[in-house]
Design a protein around this motif. Structure first.
Motif: not given
Lengths: 326, 501, 147
Positions: A153, A156, A180, A182-184, A325-326, B456, B459, C35-36
C-alpha cells in the motif's frame, strides 16, 4: 480478455457471404425494433448504441427505438430486454460487466448469462491506461512498479467502485506485477482524475479518452496501456504487456456488445450480425467510435460467446483474489 | 482572453439567430416542464438529447442549458402554489413561499422568487466572468476530507431550520441520511437495505422521494380542506406585486444568497442544494424576526432562489473547465457535448472559446427572457389557484406519476411514490419537516463516501480533518455554530428561570 | 389525560426504525474499522442516533397536550390506490386506459358527488398527458394495450 484480437473484418466478410435466408418470418423486420440500453441517455454506452443503431435502422428499413433503462451497472437494461414479450424485435447493447462479473456481484440477477442471452456481435473494445500525476517521480512502468513495491500500500489507486473495470484491472495488474496497492473507490472517472491531479491518490486505470486531455494540458502522464497493441487514441503510449516483469499475455479491455434474448430466431441473429459487421467496417463509423475512445470490433456470435466465457473466468479469478484479501 | 473580452465574444455567438432561437425554445420549454409537477429538467434534457444531433453544438448546449435554468423558474411556481418541489433546492422555496400563497399572497411570492432568481443569475454570471480561472482550480483544491467537512457544516447549519423542535428537525435529517444509504455501497459493493430489489441498487429515486413526500402527501391533506375553504377571491393586479416595504426586503437576501450560490455551485457535488439551504439558514439567523420564517417571510424566498440560480450558473465551471459534472443534469450536458465531439476539460476554454463564452452569454440573454416571459405570467399562475382543487389534484397525480416514470422508465419508481406518499402524509400529520429529510438524503451518500475516502487516503488518521486547511476551516465553523446554538439555548433558559423567579 | 399523540407516535415509530436499522446494519453488514469503515458503520451509527432522537421526541410528549389531528382515510385510500393502479397498468394496459382509470379512482375522494365532471376530467387529463408526454416529449410508453 486474453483471446488474441481476431480478424474482425474477415469474420464480417465470411458472415455476409453466406447470409442465410430467414427461416420463420420472411418479412422480418415488419415493425419498429427496440434496443435496450442499461445506461442513461448521453452516457458513453448510450452514444455508442446510437452510433450503431442509426445506420442499422437504415439497413433494416425499420425505425429503432433506444430504450434507456439505466441502473445496477447495466443489469436493469438486460432484465428489461428479457421481460419484453416481443421476441425477434427486442435486443440490447451492453458493456461487459452485466455479462461477465454481474453474476458474482449482483444478488437476484434474474438471468443466467449462458441460458438466457443470445450473443449477436462484439461492437467495440476499449483498453485502459495507467495514469499518474504529471509530477509523479517515476516516468515509466518499471519505476512505478518499483515505487509500489517498496511496501504494501505504498501507492494508492482510484476506481469507480468495487467490481468496476478500473478496480479489476488494477487488481489484475497488482497481481501480475507482484505489488499491493491501496484501493480508493470513487463514483466517476472525473472524480478519480481530479483526485490524481490534486495528489490525493497516486494512480488510476481509465479509458484513454478520459485521460488524454489532461495529458495534453500537462496535468497527468500515462505510463502504459492494457491492450496488446498501441492504440490510435493514445499515441506513443507503451503497451504494458511484457514490460517491467508483466507477462506477455497481460491484457485488460472493456467492451460493448449487441445481444438478443435466448430463443431469438437464428436467421434474425445472423442478419443482425452481418449488418452490424458491415456497419463496423465503415470508416466513418470507426472514426466516430474512436473519437469516443472505442475501437470497432466485430466478429461472429460464437466469438462473442467465447469472449464472455473467457472474461468471466479471468475476472472471476481476480474477484476471488479481492475477496480473499478482505 | 480575459473574462470581459470572452464575454463580449460570447455575446456575438449567442445573438446569432439560430443560437438565439434555441435559447428561446429552451427557456420556454424549461419554464413549462418546471411548472408541471414531477417532470423536471433531468427528464426533459434526456428526452431532448437525440434531437440535439441535428443542431450545431453551440445551439444544442444553449438550448439544453436553457431548459435547465428555465425549469428552475418554473419549479418555483409549482413549489409556491402547490407545494410540489421537484428538487431539493425548490423544497427550500416551499418553506416560506407556500405559506405566502396560502395567505393569498401567491403573486408576491412568485414575484420575489422570479426577481431574486434573475438577480442571482446575473451575479452568478458576473462572478463567473471575474473568477472563471480561480473557480476552476477551486474544484481540484478540494479533497475528500474538505468535502466531508463542508457537507457536515451544511447539515448542521440547515438543521436549525426546524428550530422550534430541534429534535424533530434533526430526526428528519438522520432519517434522510439513512434513506441515502439504500443501494450499492461504493466501497464494498454490498447491497444495503435493497431487500433483493434490483431497482433499489442505485438507491431510492430522488424525484420519487420528492414527489411522494411533498406532492402526494399535500394532495391527500388538501382534498378536504380545499373544498371547505373554497376558491380564493379574484385579486386585483396591484395585489400581485409586493408593497414597497416588501420590495426592500428582497435585495440583500438575494445578494447574500447569490454569493453563497456562486461559491458553492462551483464545487462539484451538490453545491446548489447546500447553498440554498445555507442561504435560508443564514437569512433566518441574521433576521431580527426569525419567528416569521416558515410563516411566509419574503427573505426566505429571496435568499434561496437567488442562491440556487447563481449556483446553477457557476455549476457549469467544473463541468466545462474540468470535465467534472456536478450533478446528473450536468452529466447529461457533458454527454450532449461528447455527441458533438467536444471533450470538456482543461483545454476547453482555450480550444472552444466560442462554446464556453457563447454559453455564458446565453445565460444572460436567457435569464432576461425568462424574466420578461414570467412576470406577465404571474397573474395567470395565480388564477390557476382559482381552479377548484377537485379538478386539479387528479391531474397533479397523473403528472407526478408520468414525471417520475420519465426519469428512467421504471414502473417500480411509481410504486415507490405511493409508498413514500403514505409515509409523507404520516410525517405531515405529525408535523415533521420533509425538506430536511430531502437534504439528508441528498447529502448522506456524499458525506459517507467522502468521510470513508478521506480516512482510507490518510491511512486511518482522523487528524486529516484538521491538517488540511480547507477542512479545518469548515470544522472550526461547524464547531462555532454548535457553540453559538448552545449559548443561545442556555441564555434563553436562564432568562426564563430568572423571569420565573 | 394530557398526551401529544402525533409526537408520541411519531417519536416512537422513528425509534423503532432506528433500532431496526442499527440491528440490521450491524448484523448483516461489516462494521469495519475507523481506517477501513465497512458498509455497516454509517447506517448503524445513524440508526442509533435516530433511536435516541425518537425517544427525545416521544418522552416529553407524554406529559404535554397536543393539537388534535384528523386523518383523511378516504382521501389517502383513493389517492394511493390511483397511483398503484397507474404503476401496475402503465406498461401493460397503456397510457390511455390507465390514465382514465386512475383519474376516476382519484376523483372518488372529491366531495362533489356528481359523475359528469369526473368523466370530463378523465378525458381532459388523458388528452393532456398524451399530448405532453407522447407527442411533446416523445416518451416511449405504449398508448393502448398490446403495443
Amino acid at each position: 480478455m486474453i483471446i488474441s484480437r481476431r480478424a474482425a473484418l474477415l469474420g464480417a466478410a465470411a458472415v455476409s457471404l453466406c447470409k442465410p435466408a430467414l427461416a420463420q418470418d420472411a418479412a422480418w423486420p415488419s415493425q419498429p425494433q427496440h434496443v435496450f440500453v442499461g445506461f442513461p441517455a448521453g452516457s458513453s454506452p448510450d452514444l455508442l448504441a446510437r452510433i450503431v443503431t442509426e445506420p442499422l435502422a437504415a439497413k433494416l428499413g425499420q425505425p429503432i427505438v433506444i430504450e434507456n433503462k439505466p441502473g445496477a451497472g447495466g443489469v436493469i437494461g438486460i432484465q428489461q430486454m428479457l421481460n419484453a414479450k416481443d421476441r425477434d424485435n427486442t435486443f440490447a447493447t451492453t458493456i461487459n460487466g452485466p455479462l461477465t462479473t454481474a453474476p458474482r456481484l449482483t444478488p437476484n440477477l434474474g438471468y443466467d448469462v449462458a441460458k438466457d442471452i443470445a450473443p449477436v456481435v462484439l461492437i467495440a473494445t476499449s483498453p485502459l491506461v495507467l495514469v499518474v500525476a504529471a509530477d509523479f517521480p517515476a516516468d515509466d512502468l518499471a519505476g512505478f512498479i518499483a515505487a509500489a513495491g517498496k511496501e504494501p500500500e505504498a501507492l494508492s489507486y482510484g476506481s469507480v467502485g468495487k467490481g468496476s473495470g478500473a478496480h479489476l484491472t488494477a487488481e489484475l495488474f497488482s497481481d501480475r506485477a507482484g505489488v499491493e496497492m491501496l484501493h480508493i473507490p470513487f463514483t466517476s472517472y472525473a472524480e478519480v482524475t481530479t483526485a490524481i491531479i490534486g495528489h490525493e491518490i497516486d494512480s488510476g486505470f481509465m479509458a484513454p479518452s478520459a485521460a488524454m486531455q489532461y495529458v495534453k494540458a500537462g496535468k497527468l502522464k500515462i505510463l502504459g496501456i492494457t491492450s496488446q497493441k498501441p492504440f490510435a487514441q493514445a499515441p506513443g503510449v507503451p503497451v504494458m504487456a511484457g514490460q517491467a516483469g508483466l507477462p506477455a499475455d497481460f491484457r485488460a479491455e472493456l467492451w460493448n456488445a449487441f445481444i438478443a434474448p435466448a430463443g431469438t430466431d437464428a436467421g434474425v441473429i445472423a442478419t443482425l450480425n452481418s449488418d452490424i459487421n458491415a456497419i463496423l467496417a465503415d470508416e466513418a463509423v470507426q472514426k466516430r467510435l474512436l473519437d469516443m475512445g472505442w475501437q470497432a470490433a466485430g466478429g461472429t456470435p460464437e466469438e462473442l460467446q467465447q469472449r464472455i466465457a473467457d472474461d468471466t473466468k479471468i475476472w472471476g479469478a481476480v474477484l476471488d483474489r479481492i475477496d480473499a484479501k478482505n | 482572453m480575459s473574462g470581459w473580452e470572452g464575454f463580449l465574444h460570447g455575446l456575438s455567438v449567442a445573438v446569432q439567430p439560430d443560437v438565439l432561437i434555441y435559447c428561446v425554445f429552451g427557456v420556454v420549454l424549461g419554464t413549462f416542464v418546471g411548472v408541471l409537477p414531477g417532470i423536471g429538467a433531468m427528464a426533459t434534457i434526456s428526452l431532448l438529447l437525440p434531437i440535439t444531433y441535428y443542431l450545431s453544438p453551440e445551439a444544442a448546449l444553449v438550448m439544453l442549458a436553457g431548459v435547465y435554468y428555465g425549469s428552475q423558474y418554473g419549479g418555483a411556481v409549482a413549489s409556491i402554489l402547490l407545494r410540489l418541489p421537484g428538487t431539493p433546492q425548490s423544497a427550500v422555496t416551499t418553506l416560506d413561499g407556500y405559506p405566502l400563497a396560502q395567505q393569498g399572497r401567491a403573486g408576491v411570492a412568485l414575484f420575489t422568487s422570479m426577481i431574486s432568481s434573475f438577480f442571482g443569475s446575473f451575479i452568478g454570471i458576473f462572478v463567473l466572468i471575474l473568477l472563471s480561472g480561480v473557480l476552476a482550480s477551486a474544484a481540484t483544491a478540494f479533497g475528500a476530507a474538505d468535502y466531508a467537512a463542508m457537507m457536515i457544516l451544511g447539515l448542521v447549519a440547515a438543521s436549525t431550520i426546524g428550530a422550534k423542535h430541534p429534535a424533530k428537525g434533526l430526526a428528519m435529517v438522520v432519517l434522510g441520511l439513512i434513506l441515502g444509504c439504500v443501494g450499492t455501497d461504493v466501497n464494498s459493493g454490498v447491497q444495503r437495505f435493497t431487500f433483493g430489489q434490483t431497482e433499489l441498487m442505485d438507491g431510492v429515486n430522488l424525484v420519487a422521494l420528492a414527489m411522494g413526500l411533498f406532492g402526494v402527501a399535500e394532495v391527500i391533506a388538501n382534498i378536504h380542506v380545499a373544498e371547505r375553504t373554497g376558491v380564493p377571491p379574484r385579486v386585483a393586479l396591484r395585489d400581485l406585486l409586493p408593497s414597497r416595504a416588501e420590495l426592500r426586503r428582497i435585495p440583500f437576501p438575494a445578494l447574500r444568497g447569490a454569493s453563497l450560490g456562486s461559491f458553492f455551485g462551483a464545487l462539484p457535488g451538490t453545491g446548489s442544494t447546500i447553498s440554498s439551504f445555507l442561504a435560508y439558514a443564514a437569512e433566518r439567523r441574521i433576521s431580527r424576526h426569525p419567528e416569521r420564517f416558515g410563516n411566509g417571510a419574503i427573505e426566505g424566498v429571496a435568499g434561496p432562489e437567488a442562491a440556487n440560480n447563481a449556483a446553477a450558473i457557476s455549476a457549469f465551471v467544473p463541468t466545462l473547465a474540468l470535465g467534472i459534472p456536478g450533478d446528473p443534469i450536468m452529466a447529461l450536458m457533458l454527454g450532449a457535448l461528447v455527441i458533438h465531439g467536444v471533450q470538456p476539460g482543461p483545454l476547453m476554454l482555450e480550444a472552444r472559446p466560442d462554446m464556453f463564452w457563447g454559453l455564458i452569454a446565453s445565460f444572460g440573454i436567457g435569464n432576461l427572457l425568462l424574466l420578461i416571459l414570467n412576470l406577465p405570467l404571474i397573474g395567470i399562475w395565480v388564477s390557476m389557484l382559482r381552479i377548484p382543487f377537485r379538478w386539479l389534484y387528479p391531474a397533479i397525480l397523473i403528472f407526478v406519476c408520468l414525471g417520475v416514470y420519465s426519469v428512467r422508465g421504471s414502473s417500480f419508481d411509481i410504486f415507490a411514490v405511493a409508498l413514500i406518499g403514505a409515509i409523507g402524509y404520516a410525517l405531515s400529520l405529525a408535523r415533521f419537516n420533509p425538506a430536511l429529510l430531502l437534504l439528508g438524503f441528498v447529502l448522506g451518500p456524499l458525506i459517507e463516501t467522502n468521510l470513508r475516502r478521506a480516512l482510507l487516503i490518510s491511512r486511518g488518521d482522523a487528524m486529516v480533518f484538521l491538517q488540511r486547511p480547507i477542512a479545518a476551516a469548515f470544522v472550526i465553523a461547524t464547531g462555532l455554530l454548535i457553540v453559538m446554538a448552545l449559548v443561545q439555548t442556555i441564555r434563553r433558559k436562564s432568562r426564563g428561570a430568572q423571569e420565573a423567579a | 389525560m394530557k398526551r401529544d399523540i402525533p409526537d408520541l407516535a411519531g417519536g416512537l415509530l422513528l425509534s423503532v426504525i432506528g433500532v431496526f436499522v442499527l440491528v440490521y446494519a450491524s448484523t448483516q453488514y461489516d462494521i469495519g474499522l475507523l481506517r477501513r469503515m465497512g458498509p455497516g458503520f454509517f447506517p448503524a451509527l445513524l440508526g442509533g442516533v435516530l433511536a435516541v432522537l425518537g425517544l427525545m421526541i416521544a418522552l416529553p410528549a407524554i406529559a404535554r397536550k397536543g393539537a388534535p389531528i384528523r386523518i383523511a382515510w378516504k382521501e389517502a385510500l383513493a389517492v394511493l390506490s390511483a397511483i398503484l393502479v397507474f404503476a401496475m397498468g402503465l406498461e401493460r394496459a397503456g397510457l390511455v386506459p390507465v390514465t382514465l382509470a386512475s383519474v376516476l379512482i382519484a376523483s372518488i375522494a372529491a366531495p362533489d358527488r356528481r359523475i359528469g365532471w369526473r368523466l370530463a376530467l378523465a378525458l381532459i387529463v388523458t388528452a393532456l398527458s398524451v399530448v405532453v408526454f407522447h407527442f411533446g416529449l416523445k416518451m416511449t410508453v405504449p398508448l393502448w394495450p398490446g403495443q
